[in-house]
Write a protein that holds these residues in place. Structure first.
Motif, short mmCIF file in Angstrom:
data_model
loop_
_atom_site.label_atom_id
_atom_site.label_comp_id
_atom_site.label_asym_id
_atom_site.label_seq_id
_atom_site.Cartn_x
_atom_site.Cartn_y
_atom_site.Cartn_z
N ASP A 1 36.81 32.65 67.53
CA ASP A 1 37.76 32.47 66.26
C ASP A 1 36.70 32.41 65.06
O ASP A 1 35.66 32.10 65.21
CB ASP A 1 38.61 31.52 66.20
CG ASP A 1 38.02 29.94 66.75
OD1 ASP A 1 37.24 29.60 65.62
OD2 ASP A 1 38.34 29.42 67.54
N ARG B 1 41.31 22.98 66.88
CA ARG B 1 40.82 23.57 67.77
C ARG B 1 39.93 22.78 69.04
O ARG B 1 39.77 23.40 69.92
CB ARG B 1 39.51 24.42 67.02
CG ARG B 1 40.19 25.46 66.13
CD ARG B 1 39.31 26.41 65.78
NE ARG B 1 39.56 27.45 64.71
CZ ARG B 1 40.43 28.50 64.66
NH1 ARG B 1 40.98 28.73 65.76
NH2 ARG B 1 40.66 29.08 63.77
N ARG B 2 39.74 21.57 68.75
CA ARG B 2 39.08 20.88 69.87
C ARG B 2 40.10 20.05 70.63
O ARG B 2 39.63 19.26 71.71
CB ARG B 2 38.08 20.04 69.34
CG ARG B 2 38.35 18.65 68.45
CD ARG B 2 37.33 17.97 67.89
NE ARG B 2 36.26 17.64 68.93
CZ ARG B 2 36.33 16.51 69.25
NH1 ARG B 2 37.24 15.69 69.20
NH2 ARG B 2 35.16 16.02 70.17
N LEU C 1 45.27 27.99 70.12
CA LEU C 1 45.61 28.37 68.63
C LEU C 1 45.18 29.85 68.78
O LEU C 1 44.37 30.51 69.31
CB LEU C 1 44.37 27.57 67.80
CG LEU C 1 44.57 25.97 67.96
CD1 LEU C 1 43.52 25.35 67.00
CD2 LEU C 1 45.88 25.65 67.33
N ALA D 1 44.19 29.69 63.50
CA ALA D 1 44.40 28.32 63.94
C ALA D 1 46.06 28.14 63.95
O ALA D 1 46.43 26.84 64.20
CB ALA D 1 43.83 27.51 62.70
N ARG E 1 43.03 29.50 77.30
CA ARG E 1 42.64 27.90 76.94
C ARG E 1 43.16 27.10 78.23
O ARG E 1 42.55 26.11 78.36
CB ARG E 1 43.35 27.69 75.65
CG ARG E 1 43.26 26.30 75.13
CD ARG E 1 41.80 26.13 74.76
NE ARG E 1 41.53 24.79 73.59
CZ ARG E 1 40.61 24.36 73.37
NH1 ARG E 1 39.39 24.82 73.99
NH2 ARG E 1 40.59 23.33 72.70
N ASP F 1 35.02 28.85 71.91
CA ASP F 1 35.37 28.08 72.88
C ASP F 1 34.82 28.24 74.15
O ASP F 1 34.57 29.23 74.56
CB ASP F 1 37.06 28.38 73.02
CG ASP F 1 37.97 27.69 71.94
OD1 ASP F 1 37.50 26.50 71.40
OD2 ASP F 1 38.98 28.28 71.71
N ARG G 1 32.97 23.37 72.73
CA ARG G 1 33.21 24.06 71.31
C ARG G 1 32.02 24.33 70.85
O ARG G 1 31.20 23.15 70.68
CB ARG G 1 34.23 23.38 70.60
CG ARG G 1 34.44 23.81 69.20
CD ARG G 1 35.62 24.88 69.25
NE ARG G 1 35.45 25.39 68.00
CZ ARG G 1 36.10 26.72 67.66
NH1 ARG G 1 36.84 27.30 68.75
NH2 ARG G 1 36.54 27.28 66.61
N ARG H 1 41.41 21.78 61.00
CA ARG H 1 41.06 22.87 61.89
C ARG H 1 40.36 22.43 63.03
O ARG H 1 40.18 22.44 64.07
CB ARG H 1 40.64 24.19 61.17
CG ARG H 1 41.61 24.77 60.46
CD ARG H 1 41.22 26.47 60.18
NE ARG H 1 39.81 26.50 59.91
CZ ARG H 1 39.54 26.42 58.53
NH1 ARG H 1 40.29 26.12 57.61
NH2 ARG H 1 38.15 26.52 58.08
N TRP I 1 30.46 25.18 66.71
CA TRP I 1 30.99 25.44 65.52
C TRP I 1 30.04 26.54 64.90
O TRP I 1 28.96 25.94 64.45
CB TRP I 1 31.29 24.06 65.04
CG TRP I 1 32.43 23.25 65.75
CD1 TRP I 1 31.99 22.48 66.75
CD2 TRP I 1 33.61 23.28 65.64
NE1 TRP I 1 33.56 21.97 67.29
CE2 TRP I 1 34.25 22.56 66.72
CE3 TRP I 1 34.79 23.92 64.72
CZ2 TRP I 1 35.74 22.18 66.81
CZ3 TRP I 1 36.13 23.67 64.92
CH2 TRP I 1 36.25 22.67 65.68
#
Length: 218
Positions: free
Chosen positions: A180, A17-18, A43, A47, A109, A185, A194, A13, A196
């Motif tokens: 998410d 995601r990146r 995503l 995801a 995005r 993001d 990003r 993931r 995390w």
């Protein structure tokens, strides 16, 4: 430990995601040979990969004839030796999406895609993944089930509401473009970043804390 919190599935993931651009592999409807193209990708909260495709493009015409696809997420570009970098290939099928949030998340995005999303011959597609091949570097490869990579029991409506409250908030030079369960993001002009979370979360407090830690986007 759930499959979604396993180190390998979290790494998968992380790659997805990146990585805002992917290589889409379809089956050429005329020759039956592999056809690979360049596609922007977003995503869903769990995801699931989401694409905005033209009805006139070769890959869309191929998918209409045979929905089987592969999607390569390449996170090797930051490495001096690309073969030591991470990448993920998702295998499955592609179908039109009827979820409004998929288009919203794609445009968040890829803001420049908003004009194309208004065209009648552009549509949102979602990947129904079955298998994924994770490569973390030279000699470090493993097959995974896509169902184990995607987050289970995701409350989409709740996350949409939380995301609306965070959209546009500042983080240094970046602003929040989406959230998410894995993190946040960020976008600054043409650059993305990003933040995390250590563990997946559906709680707004987790995102507030993440923004307030002063963590550096990457």
């Amino acid at each position: 430990m759930s499959p979604q919190s396993d180190e390998k599935t979290r790494t998968a993931r992380w790659i997805m995601r990146r990585t805002p651009i992917a290589a889409l592999g379809t089956i050429d409807r005329r020759t039956g040979e592999p056809y690979v193209s360049f596609v922007p990708v977003a995503l869903d909260f769990d995801a699931t990969p989401v694409l905005l495709l033209s009805d006139l493009s070769e890959h869309t015409l191929n998918v209409r004839a045979d929905p089987r696809i592969s999607l390569l997420f390449d996170a090797t570009r930051e490495r001096d030796i690309p073969a030591d970098g991470a990448r993920l290939t998702v295998q499955g099928s592609l179908a039109r999406s009827g979820e409004g949030r998929h288009e919203r998340r794609f445009i968040a995005r890829h803001p420049s895609a908003s004009i194309y999303a208004e065209f009648a011959d552009f549509n949102i597609y979602a990947v129904d993944g079955r298998h994924a091949h994770l490569v973390e570097g030279f000699g470090k490869a493993r097959w995974l089930r896509t169902a184990d990579i995607l987050l289970a029991d995701v409350d989409m409506a709740r996350l949409e509401a939380i995301e609306a409250g965070f959209h546009g908030m500042e983080c240094g030079k970046f602003t929040v473009s989406g959230i998410d369960p894995d993190g946040i993001d960020l976008r600054h002009e043409g650059s993305i970043g990003r933040l995390w979370l250590d563990t997946p979360s559906h709680q707004p407090e987790s995102f507030e804390q993440l923004l307030n830690t002063g963590a550096r986007p990457h």
